[in-house]
Design a protein around this motif. Sequence first.
Motif, mmCIF file in Angstrom:
data_model
loop_
_atom_site.group_PDB
_atom_site.id
_atom_site.type_symbol
_atom_site.label_atom_id
_atom_site.label_comp_id
_atom_site.label_asym_id
_atom_site.label_seq_id
_atom_site.Cartn_x
_atom_site.Cartn_y
_atom_site.Cartn_z
ATOM 1 N N ARG A 148 10.280 6.081 0.044
ATOM 2 C CA ARG A 148 10.200 7.028 -1.079
ATOM 3 C C ARG A 148 11.542 7.105 -1.808
ATOM 4 O O ARG A 148 11.603 7.044 -3.036
ATOM 5 C CB ARG A 148 9.778 8.399 -0.579
ATOM 6 N N LEU A 188 0.831 -1.208 0.000
ATOM 7 C CA LEU A 188 0.000 0.000 0.000
ATOM 8 C C LEU A 188 0.862 1.254 0.000
ATOM 9 O O LEU A 188 0.567 2.221 -0.714
ATOM 10 C CB LEU A 188 -0.956 -0.006 1.194
ATOM 11 N N ASN A 189 1.931 1.235 0.793
ATOM 12 C CA ASN A 189 2.820 2.401 0.843
ATOM 13 C C ASN A 189 3.568 2.599 -0.473
ATOM 14 O O ASN A 189 3.742 3.730 -0.927
ATOM 15 C CB ASN A 189 3.796 2.277 2.016
ATOM 16 N N LYS A 242 2.139 6.587 -7.078
ATOM 17 C CA LYS A 242 1.200 7.631 -7.512
ATOM 18 C C LYS A 242 1.786 9.020 -7.281
ATOM 19 O O LYS A 242 1.702 9.892 -8.141
ATOM 20 C CB LYS A 242 -0.128 7.494 -6.765
ATOM 21 N N GLU A 243 2.365 9.214 -6.108
ATOM 22 C CA GLU A 243 2.962 10.503 -5.749
ATOM 23 C C GLU A 243 4.050 10.905 -6.743
ATOM 24 O O GLU A 243 4.160 12.070 -7.123
ATOM 25 C CB GLU A 243 3.552 10.377 -4.345
ATOM 26 N N LYS A 284 8.425 6.010 5.692
ATOM 27 C CA LYS A 284 8.011 6.391 4.336
ATOM 28 C C LYS A 284 9.071 7.194 3.598
ATOM 29 O O LYS A 284 9.149 7.137 2.372
ATOM 30 C CB LYS A 284 6.684 7.144 4.362
ATOM 31 N N GLU A 341 2.424 1.698 -3.422
ATOM 32 C CA GLU A 341 1.416 2.212 -4.356
ATOM 33 C C GLU A 341 1.213 3.711 -4.178
ATOM 34 O O GLU A 341 1.109 4.444 -5.166
ATOM 35 C CB GLU A 341 0.095 1.465 -4.171
ATOM 36 N N ASP A 342 1.165 4.169 -2.927
ATOM 37 C CA ASP A 342 1.013 5.604 -2.659
ATOM 38 C C ASP A 342 2.181 6.393 -3.250
ATOM 39 O O ASP A 342 1.994 7.445 -3.867
ATOM 40 C CB ASP A 342 0.939 5.881 -1.159
ATOM 41 N N ILE A 343 3.386 5.886 -3.071
ATOM 42 C CA ILE A 343 4.574 6.590 -3.550
ATOM 43 C C ILE A 343 4.657 6.551 -5.073
ATOM 44 O O ILE A 343 5.034 7.535 -5.704
ATOM 45 C CB ILE A 343 5.843 6.020 -2.877
#
Length: 93
Positions: free
Chosen positions: A80, A19-20, A26-27, A76, A22-24
């Motif tokens: 990242r 999940l983390n 997208k970011e 994170k 995937e967030d990164i």
Amino acid sequence: MKIMAMCSTGLGSSFMLRLNIEDIVKELGLRDVQVEHSDLSSASPTSADAFFVAKDLEDAAQGLGDVTVMDSLIDKDELRAKVKALAERHALV
């Protein structure tokens, strides 16, 4: 590109890491990146283009190919930086 987040059971920590990531992804605006999670024993070099594991699984993940070892699964900023480095290695940015 396919990224596989892995832990020993393929449940809690690998799912959180997925999940983390995937967030990164997208970011950072990365395209054509698929993120999945799995247990380490089910993974093979053809399961993904890149693998993320915790430090305690570093030795067991050798031989899979492009393996990124996380010192902390909850940091994170570290994640990242490592996703960004992976994207640069694979010319995604």
